[in-house]
Scaffold this active site. Sequence first.
Site, PDB file in Angstrom:
ATOM      1  N   THR A  11      35.767  39.169  40.881  1.00  0.00           N
ATOM      2  CA  THR A  11      35.300  39.837  42.104  1.00  0.00           C
ATOM      3  C   THR A  11      35.698  41.310  42.150  1.00  0.00           C
ATOM      4  OG1 THR A  11      37.284  39.050  43.210  1.00  0.00           O
ATOM      5  CG2 THR A  11      35.296  37.736  43.524  1.00  0.00           C
ATOM      6  N   GLN A  13      36.223  45.345  40.351  1.00  0.00           N
ATOM      7  CA  GLN A  13      35.340  46.312  39.697  1.00  0.00           C
ATOM      8  C   GLN A  13      35.018  45.891  38.257  1.00  0.00           C
ATOM      9  OE1 GLN A  13      35.618  50.995  39.164  1.00  0.00           O
ATOM     10  NE2 GLN A  13      36.971  50.005  37.712  1.00  0.00           N
ATOM     11  N   LEU A  79      41.531  39.621  33.940  1.00  0.00           N
ATOM     12  CA  LEU A  79      41.430  40.894  34.672  1.00  0.00           C
ATOM     13  C   LEU A  79      42.045  40.790  36.065  1.00  0.00           C
ATOM     14  CD1 LEU A  79      37.720  41.859  33.823  1.00  0.00           C
ATOM     15  CD2 LEU A  79      39.767  42.062  32.417  1.00  0.00           C
ATOM     16  N   SER A 136      47.579  48.265  30.802  1.00  0.00           N
ATOM     17  CA  SER A 136      47.278  49.506  31.527  1.00  0.00           C
ATOM     18  C   SER A 136      48.044  50.703  30.978  1.00  0.00           C
ATOM     19  CB  SER A 136      47.664  49.310  32.996  1.00  0.00           C
ATOM     20  OG  SER A 136      47.713  50.545  33.667  1.00  0.00           O
ATOM     21  N   GLU A 138      49.311  52.726  32.734  1.00  0.00           N
ATOM     22  CA  GLU A 138      50.445  52.871  33.652  1.00  0.00           C
ATOM     23  C   GLU A 138      51.751  52.455  32.952  1.00  0.00           C
ATOM     24  OE1 GLU A 138      49.920  54.265  36.623  1.00  0.00           O
ATOM     25  OE2 GLU A 138      51.869  53.905  37.540  1.00  0.00           O
ATOM     26  N   TYR A 160      54.420  47.845  39.364  1.00  0.00           N
ATOM     27  CA  TYR A 160      53.126  47.484  38.749  1.00  0.00           C
ATOM     28  C   TYR A 160      53.194  47.684  37.231  1.00  0.00           C
ATOM     29  CZ  TYR A 160      48.221  48.063  37.298  1.00  0.00           C
ATOM     30  OH  TYR A 160      47.010  47.968  36.635  1.00  0.00           O
ATOM     31  N   HIS A 190      39.664  53.893  34.908  1.00  0.00           N
ATOM     32  CA  HIS A 190      38.203  53.872  34.849  1.00  0.00           C
ATOM     33  C   HIS A 190      37.651  53.515  36.219  1.00  0.00           C
ATOM     34  CE1 HIS A 190      39.966  50.191  33.226  1.00  0.00           C
ATOM     35  NE2 HIS A 190      39.024  49.543  33.898  1.00  0.00           N
TER      36      HIS A 190
HETATM   37  P1  NAP Z   1      40.308  45.293  41.116  1.00  0.00           P
HETATM   38  O1  NAP Z   1      38.948  45.824  41.413  1.00  0.00           O
HETATM   39  O2  NAP Z   1      41.418  45.581  42.067  1.00  0.00           O
HETATM   40  O3  NAP Z   1      40.174  43.695  40.966  1.00  0.00           O
HETATM   41  C1  NAP Z   1      41.299  42.867  40.930  1.00  0.00           C
HETATM   42  C2  NAP Z   1      40.854  41.415  40.827  1.00  0.00           C
HETATM   43  O4  NAP Z   1      42.035  40.604  40.751  1.00  0.00           O
HETATM   44  C3  NAP Z   1      40.045  40.919  42.030  1.00  0.00           C
HETATM   45  O5  NAP Z   1      38.954  40.172  41.535  1.00  0.00           O
HETATM   46  C4  NAP Z   1      41.014  40.001  42.757  1.00  0.00           C
HETATM   47  O6  NAP Z   1      40.374  38.908  43.358  1.00  0.00           O
HETATM   48  C5  NAP Z   1      41.835  39.465  41.571  1.00  0.00           C
HETATM   49  N1  NAP Z   1      43.095  38.876  41.990  1.00  0.00           N
HETATM   50  C6  NAP Z   1      44.062  39.433  42.758  1.00  0.00           C
HETATM   51  N2  NAP Z   1      45.063  38.546  42.950  1.00  0.00           N
HETATM   52  C7  NAP Z   1      44.718  37.407  42.295  1.00  0.00           C
HETATM   53  C8  NAP Z   1      45.311  36.137  42.138  1.00  0.00           C
HETATM   54  N3  NAP Z   1      46.485  35.831  42.702  1.00  0.00           N
HETATM   55  N4  NAP Z   1      44.675  35.199  41.400  1.00  0.00           N
HETATM   56  C9  NAP Z   1      43.473  35.485  40.847  1.00  0.00           C
HETATM   57  N5  NAP Z   1      42.842  36.675  40.964  1.00  0.00           N
HETATM   58  C10 NAP Z   1      43.457  37.616  41.684  1.00  0.00           C
HETATM   59  O7  NAP Z   1      40.806  45.774  39.682  1.00  0.00           O
HETATM   60  P2  NAP Z   1      39.974  46.413  38.457  1.00  0.00           P
HETATM   61  O8  NAP Z   1      39.931  47.875  38.618  1.00  0.00           O
HETATM   62  O9  NAP Z   1      38.719  45.637  38.274  1.00  0.00           O
HETATM   63  O10 NAP Z   1      40.969  46.128  37.247  1.00  0.00           O
HETATM   64  C11 NAP Z   1      40.865  44.945  36.465  1.00  0.00           C
HETATM   65  C12 NAP Z   1      42.167  44.745  35.713  1.00  0.00           C
HETATM   66  O11 NAP Z   1      42.394  45.834  34.843  1.00  0.00           O
HETATM   67  C13 NAP Z   1      43.408  44.626  36.570  1.00  0.00           C
HETATM   68  O12 NAP Z   1      44.284  43.727  35.932  1.00  0.00           O
HETATM   69  C14 NAP Z   1      43.997  46.027  36.537  1.00  0.00           C
HETATM   70  O13 NAP Z   1      45.392  45.977  36.775  1.00  0.00           O
HETATM   71  C15 NAP Z   1      43.661  46.425  35.117  1.00  0.00           C
HETATM   72  N6  NAP Z   1      43.479  47.853  34.859  1.00  0.00           N
HETATM   73  C16 NAP Z   1      42.607  48.564  35.610  1.00  0.00           C
HETATM   74  C17 NAP Z   1      42.397  49.900  35.316  1.00  0.00           C
HETATM   75  C18 NAP Z   1      41.423  50.732  36.108  1.00  0.00           C
HETATM   76  O14 NAP Z   1      41.497  51.961  36.026  1.00  0.00           O
HETATM   77  N7  NAP Z   1      40.505  50.133  36.838  1.00  0.00           N
HETATM   78  C19 NAP Z   1      43.095  50.506  34.244  1.00  0.00           C
HETATM   79  C20 NAP Z   1      43.956  49.728  33.498  1.00  0.00           C
HETATM   80  C21 NAP Z   1      44.140  48.393  33.794  1.00  0.00           C
HETATM   81  P3  NAP Z   1      40.176  38.703  44.959  1.00  0.00           P
HETATM   82  O15 NAP Z   1      38.773  39.106  45.252  1.00  0.00           O
HETATM   83  O16 NAP Z   1      40.384  37.244  45.103  1.00  0.00           O
HETATM   84  O17 NAP Z   1      41.194  39.545  45.646  1.00  0.00           O
HETATM   85  O1  G4F Z   2      43.515  56.374  41.765  1.00  0.00           O
HETATM   86  P1  G4F Z   2      44.943  56.023  41.716  1.00  0.00           P
HETATM   87  O2  G4F Z   2      45.489  55.244  42.857  1.00  0.00           O
HETATM   88  O3  G4F Z   2      45.161  55.281  40.326  1.00  0.00           O
HETATM   89  P2  G4F Z   2      46.494  55.002  39.447  1.00  0.00           P
HETATM   90  O4  G4F Z   2      47.707  54.947  40.278  1.00  0.00           O
HETATM   91  O5  G4F Z   2      46.485  55.951  38.296  1.00  0.00           O
HETATM   92  O6  G4F Z   2      46.228  53.510  38.945  1.00  0.00           O
HETATM   93  C1  G4F Z   2      44.954  53.094  38.448  1.00  0.00           C
HETATM   94  O7  G4F Z   2      44.914  53.314  37.059  1.00  0.00           O
HETATM   95  C2  G4F Z   2      45.875  52.534  36.296  1.00  0.00           C
HETATM   96  C3  G4F Z   2      45.680  52.928  34.826  1.00  0.00           C
HETATM   97  O8  G4F Z   2      46.418  54.068  34.542  1.00  0.00           O
HETATM   98  C4  G4F Z   2      45.602  51.068  36.541  1.00  0.00           C
HETATM   99  F1  G4F Z   2      46.442  50.314  35.797  1.00  0.00           F
HETATM  100  C5  G4F Z   2      45.771  50.765  38.013  1.00  0.00           C
HETATM  101  O9  G4F Z   2      45.463  49.392  38.256  1.00  0.00           O
HETATM  102  C6  G4F Z   2      44.794  51.620  38.808  1.00  0.00           C
HETATM  103  O10 G4F Z   2      43.482  51.228  38.502  1.00  0.00           O
HETATM  104  O11 G4F Z   2      45.829  57.341  41.601  1.00  0.00           O
HETATM  105  C7  G4F Z   2      45.600  58.306  40.602  1.00  0.00           C
HETATM  106  C8  G4F Z   2      46.465  59.537  40.862  1.00  0.00           C
HETATM  107  C9  G4F Z   2      47.938  59.211  41.125  1.00  0.00           C
HETATM  108  O12 G4F Z   2      48.742  60.099  40.401  1.00  0.00           O
HETATM  109  C10 G4F Z   2      48.129  59.452  42.610  1.00  0.00           C
HETATM  110  O13 G4F Z   2      49.434  59.893  42.978  1.00  0.00           O
HETATM  111  O14 G4F Z   2      46.001  60.168  42.046  1.00  0.00           O
HETATM  112  C11 G4F Z   2      47.110  60.569  42.827  1.00  0.00           C
HETATM  113  N1  G4F Z   2      46.690  60.695  44.214  1.00  0.00           N
HETATM  114  C12 G4F Z   2      46.752  61.836  44.950  1.00  0.00           C
HETATM  115  N2  G4F Z   2      46.330  61.605  46.191  1.00  0.00           N
HETATM  116  C13 G4F Z   2      46.226  59.705  44.996  1.00  0.00           C
HETATM  117  C14 G4F Z   2      45.994  60.281  46.254  1.00  0.00           C
HETATM  118  N3  G4F Z   2      45.979  58.401  44.750  1.00  0.00           N
HETATM  119  C15 G4F Z   2      45.480  57.648  45.761  1.00  0.00           C
HETATM  120  N4  G4F Z   2      45.189  56.349  45.516  1.00  0.00           N
HETATM  121  N5  G4F Z   2      45.251  58.176  47.021  1.00  0.00           N
HETATM  122  C16 G4F Z   2      45.494  59.494  47.324  1.00  0.00           C
HETATM  123  O15 G4F Z   2      45.288  59.941  48.444  1.00  0.00           O
END
Ligand code: NAP
Ligand code: G4F
Length: 345
Positions: A11, A13, A79, A136, A138, A160, A190
């Site tokens: 569900t 992104q 994911l 990640s 992170e 995290y 992303h």
């Molecule tokens: P997202 O949009 O926040 O989606 C998170 C998903 O995790 C949702 O479908 C949520 O389901 C599910 N979830 C949360 N708690 C759960 C639980 N207890 N059991 C089962 N499912 C659960 O995240 P995303 O951006 O698609 O990222 C996907 C994955 O990649 C995550 O693991 C994230 O940490 C990792 N990641 C993301 C990025 C990025 O930039 N997007 C980068 C690096 C790694 P519900 O609808 O039920 O809440």
């Molecule tokens: O968009 P962000 O919240 O993403 P962040 O913390 O980089 O994490 C995302 O990417 C990770 C991969 O590196 C994933 F693992 C994680 O699940 C998630 O998808 O923040 C990006 C940057 C940060 O440095 C934050 O301090 O933007 C800065 N920022 C500045 N103002 C803000 C804001 N972030 C958020 N969310 N909101 C603000 O107002």
Amino acid sequence: MSKRALITGVTGQDGSYLAEHLIGLGYEVWGLSRGQANPRKDRIAQLIPGLRFVDGDLMDQGSLVSAVDAVQPDEVYNLGAISFVPMSWQQAELVTEVNGTGVLRVLEAIRLVSGLNKPSAGGDTSGQIRFYQASSSEMFGKVVEAPQSESTSFHPRSPYGVAKAYGHYITLNYRESYGMYGVSGILFNHESPRRGAEFVTRKISLAVAQIKLGLQDRLSLGNLDAVRDWGFAGDYVRAMHLMLQQDSPGDYVVGTGRMHSVRDAARIAFECVGLDWEEHVVVDPGLVRPAEVETLCADSSNARQELGWEPEVDFAELMRMMVESDLNQAQLVRDYGAMLSGARW
Ligand code: NAP
Ligand code: G4F
């Protein structure tokens, strides 16, 4: 016969883009859905008609064993996570349970359902359920070198990041202990029009749309100097799938290799609608994190060379895509509101 995939986090992104990608490749795709009435499940079911669902939660070992047993997948993509970094300071234990121990639970479910007890002779992984872990950037946190590759040491800066590092290492450990085909994709940030509104790029694109329509005037942000390597989610799910198609399992860094600051993101997004970001953005010190990841930049040479993966959307295109999508939505809502207020009942 078509391959079968099980996606946790369907569900979210990435789950939505991955499900579409795999269905497009001819897979039978199952998504793990949690809760007794999850509105996000209904939305994704409408968006992706071929998608099937199985119940389960990363907090519940038994539900994961049942889900893997019921689906009998060829590939599992984990994911699911609490993915918003600031929440990990508010609810550190929960984030550790879901994002860290949750990975162990999925690995155990696969191991138990497949009866995997030790590596097979010669490291043969044929016929195994293949496992992808969403690691990640992170985990690199306070970076020790730039750009970051698969060999860069981790120094996570948030609960995290620490939980993700556990998930990363436990996946590697199951590969080494049981010969499991398990890989981690170390993905850099992303984004997309489906990105959660709490993340900075989407927060910006949503605000730009509201400001352009005169519905809002100010956008509060935290650290404008933070630098990220931002790509398009639709590009990154292709890399996830490619990682599970290799002869032997390995971990890969996925990113564009381009850096932009939060300030750049705001400037580019406001420029898309002909506005000056400096007239609207205010800094709120309350949004600055207790321990910040200042800068991230990927060295994805291995993914490019070994997987043949390339990103197709650059940062300016990505921001434009998000702003246009949010502007269209906001206009529809505004026009619908105007229509309702003018309607006679
Ligand atoms: P997202 O949009 O926040 O989606 C998170 C998903 O995790 C949702 O479908 C949520 O389901 C599910 N979830 C949360 N708690 C759960 C639980 N207890 N059991 C089962 N499912 C659960 O995240 P995303 O951006 O698609 O990222 C996907 C994955 O990649 C995550 O693991 C994230 O940490 C990792 N990641 C993301 C990025 C990025 O930039 N997007 C980068 C690096 C790694 P519900 O609808 O039920 O809440
Ligand atoms: O968009 P962000 O919240 O993403 P962040 O913390 O980089 O994490 C995302 O990417 C990770 C991969 O590196 C994933 F693992 C994680 O699940 C998630 O998808 O923040 C990006 C940057 C940060 O440095 C934050 O301090 O933007 C800065 N920022 C500045 N103002 C803000 C804001 N972030 C958020 N969310 N909101 C603000 O107002």
